[in-house]
Design a protein around this motif. Structure first.
Motif, PDB file in Angstrom:
ATOM      1  N   ALA A  56       0.832  -1.209   0.000  1.00  0.00           N
ATOM      2  CA  ALA A  56       0.000   0.000   0.000  1.00  0.00           C
ATOM      3  C   ALA A  56       0.865   1.256   0.000  1.00  0.00           C
ATOM      4  N   VAL A  57       1.915   1.260   0.818  1.00  0.00           N
ATOM      5  CA  VAL A  57       2.815   2.421   0.842  1.00  0.00           C
ATOM      6  C   VAL A  57       3.507   2.579  -0.511  1.00  0.00           C
ATOM      7  N   HIS A  58       3.923   1.470  -1.097  1.00  0.00           N
ATOM      8  CA  HIS A  58       4.546   1.530  -2.412  1.00  0.00           C
ATOM      9  C   HIS A  58       3.584   2.117  -3.441  1.00  0.00           C
ATOM     10  N   ALA A  59       2.307   1.758  -3.350  1.00  0.00           N
ATOM     11  CA  ALA A  59       1.312   2.237  -4.304  1.00  0.00           C
ATOM     12  C   ALA A  59       1.003   3.715  -4.123  1.00  0.00           C
ATOM     13  N   THR A  60       1.273   4.259  -2.936  1.00  0.00           N
ATOM     14  CA  THR A  60       1.009   5.688  -2.730  1.00  0.00           C
ATOM     15  C   THR A  60       1.915   6.571  -3.572  1.00  0.00           C
ATOM     16  N   GLY A  61       3.069   6.046  -3.953  1.00  0.00           N
ATOM     17  CA  GLY A  61       4.073   6.850  -4.640  1.00  0.00           C
ATOM     18  C   GLY A  61       5.219   7.230  -3.729  1.00  0.00           C
ATOM     19  N   ALA A  62       5.030   7.039  -2.402  1.00  0.00           N
ATOM     20  CA  ALA A  62       6.108   7.274  -1.441  1.00  0.00           C
ATOM     21  C   ALA A  62       7.040   6.070  -1.440  1.00  0.00           C
ATOM     22  N   HIS A  63       8.239   6.249  -0.874  1.00  0.00           N
ATOM     23  CA  HIS A  63       9.174   5.130  -0.859  1.00  0.00           C
ATOM     24  C   HIS A  63       8.703   4.071   0.134  1.00  0.00           C
ATOM     25  N   ALA A  64       8.725   2.811  -0.299  1.00  0.00           N
ATOM     26  CA  ALA A  64       8.113   1.732   0.472  1.00  0.00           C
ATOM     27  C   ALA A  64       8.823   1.434   1.785  1.00  0.00           C
ATOM     28  N   THR A  65      10.070   1.880   1.952  1.00  0.00           N
ATOM     29  CA  THR A  65      10.777   1.620   3.210  1.00  0.00           C
ATOM     30  C   THR A  65      10.102   2.305   4.402  1.00  0.00           C
ATOM     31  N   ILE A  66       9.268   3.313   4.133  1.00  0.00           N
ATOM     32  CA  ILE A  66       8.533   3.976   5.213  1.00  0.00           C
ATOM     33  C   ILE A  66       7.654   2.974   5.950  1.00  0.00           C
ATOM     34  N   ALA A  67       7.169   1.965   5.244  1.00  0.00           N
ATOM     35  CA  ALA A  67       6.319   0.945   5.876  1.00  0.00           C
ATOM     36  C   ALA A  67       7.077   0.221   6.983  1.00  0.00           C
ATOM     37  N   GLY A  68       8.350  -0.098   6.741  1.00  0.00           N
ATOM     38  CA  GLY A  68       9.139  -0.785   7.761  1.00  0.00           C
ATOM     39  C   GLY A  68       9.304   0.040   9.017  1.00  0.00           C
ATOM     40  N   VAL A  69       9.573   1.332   8.852  1.00  0.00           N
ATOM     41  CA  VAL A  69       9.733   2.219  10.002  1.00  0.00           C
ATOM     42  C   VAL A  69       8.426   2.326  10.786  1.00  0.00           C
ATOM     43  N   ALA A  70       7.314   2.529  10.068  1.00  0.00           N
ATOM     44  CA  ALA A  70       6.019   2.699  10.730  1.00  0.00           C
ATOM     45  C   ALA A  70       5.627   1.455  11.524  1.00  0.00           C
TER      46      ALA A  70
END
Length: 397
Positions: free
Chosen positions: A222-236
């Motif tokens: 889902a984070v990848h699909a937003t257009g943001a970098h997907a590594t943010i998902a790991g941090v969150a």
């Protein structure tokens, strides 16, 4: 007659040490440079650019992109878990102890960015490249510290870890705001909903992987699909993980996940990313440009000089103003050595270079990051060995 191979548990224990992780990272980078500059360069490039994944879900990524977007999410998840544990129950649980690495990280981002802008002023590429020297590589830096600074107090490692995680988180936020083209609100809503579900299940004390793995994968997608970098998902996900263990519970989910996933992060995720990110053609022309190209010089000066000035200067100022206090057992010379080590900007700096630039400029910036990180690591190693011997001598008296 035959030597017994280490059990799986023993091998995982080896991978949990920063020294081993740092060595594997260096080997992966060296292999990438050999592959990209040797007779197998076409095979290496073909493997890196091969596409995998379902196109219907917009996940038909190259192998290099899977390493950058997918494997680094695991790396940031593990780093986030360790940071949260230190903030909640560790050495950073007291405000005056926690605030110093945060202030140091801010200085370690602002000063390198400012120096990069100053050195590269007038070069149109610096409008994006200024962000390359803002990050410190956690695995590489901790590996150098473990290898050369074993005599330093444990507070040096905690300070460096916290500083590196904070400025890498800052770099990820930078990526999310500066290098995000377009933003899918529906995908963002799905990511927030999955994160809320993860938080709820953590509070309900559910422990089954059959729930958490699909939620984690779905959050990443889902984070990848937003257009943001997907590594943010790991941090969150890491910051939402429960740290304190319940009565009768052997270990908290945070500690359990960190224990199980850290070997995969150190032994697979970071080295594979380094292998595909470090493979750039390097010849005499490239080295010549590193000393004349303003963008390349901006990256090198930002990492080697900017990190030292920013981390050390902001730290000493915070201590002098009484906002923070020095880590237990560390002096100014120790802090200087650790600040130099902050110039190792390998993993996230390579990631930002790939996002900020195109074509040959990416290769040049990657070469600049490799050279700057090597210089910072070697200089820090010399200083850390000296400080380590000084501490050991003081303990013997």
């Amino acid at each position: 007659m035959f030597r017994r191979l280490p059990a799986v548990g023993d091998f995982a224990r080896y991978l949990r040490t920063e020294t081993v992780g740092g060595v594997i990272l260096l080997v992966a980078a060296a292999l990438a440079l050999l592959a990209a500059n040797g007779p197998w360069s076409s095979i290496y490039e073909g493997l890196r650019d091969a596409r995998l994944g379902p196109a219907a879900l917009h996940l038909d990524l190259t192998v290099g992109e899977w390493a950058k977007d997918g494997l680094l999410a695991l790396f940031f998840f593990v780093a986030g878990l360790e940071l949260k544990r230190e903030l909640v129950i560790g050495e950073l649980s007291r405000f005056r102890d926690a605030v110093l690495p945060v202030i140091a990280a801010v200085g370690g981002m602002l000063v390198p960015a400012a120096l990069a802008l100053a050195v590269g002023w007038g070069d149109p590429r610096i409008g994006s490249a200024w962000s390359i020297p803002v990050a410190t590589d956690i695995a590489f830096a901790l590996g150098v510290l473990a290898l050369t600074g074993s005599g330093l107090p444990s507070s040096a490692r905690v300070f460096l870890l916290s500083l590196a995680v904070v400025d890498d988180l800052g770099a990820i936020l930078l990526i999310a705001t500066v290098f995000t083209t377009g933003f899918d609100l529906l995908a963002a809503a799905a990511a927030v909903a999955l994160l809320a579900l993860y938080w709820f299940l953590q509070r309900r004390r559910l422990r089954t992987a059959w729930l958490y793995v699909p939620i984690a994968v779905g959050t990443w997608a889902a984070v990848h699909a937003t257009g943001a970098h997907a590594t943010i998902a790991g941090v969150a996900l890491a910051l939402l993980t429960r740290v304190r263990s319940d009565p009768g519970e052997d270990e908290s989910p945070c500690l359990r996940l960190e224990h199980r996933l850290q070997p995969w992060s150190a032994g697979v995720a970071v080295p594979v990313f380094a292998f595909f990110a470090s493979g750039v053609p390097i010849g005499a022309d490239t080295f010549g440009r590193l000393t004349t190209d303003r963008m390349a010089l901006a990256v090198i000066v930002g990492l080697v000089v900017g990190k030292l000035v920013g981390i050390l200067g902001f730290s000493l100022l915070a201590v002098r103003l009484g906002v923070a206090r020095m880590p237990a057992g560390l002096g100014k010379r120790d802090l200087t050595a650790v600040a130099v080590l902050g110039g190792v900007g390998f993993t996230v700096s390579l990631l930002i270079a790939d996002l900020a630039l195109d074509g040959e400029d990416v290769e040049l910036a990657t070469s600049a990051v490799l050279v700057a990180s090597t210089l910072a690591a070697l200089l820090a190693a010399v200083l850390l060995v000296r400080r380590s011997r000084a501490h050991e001598a003081a303990d013997d008296t």
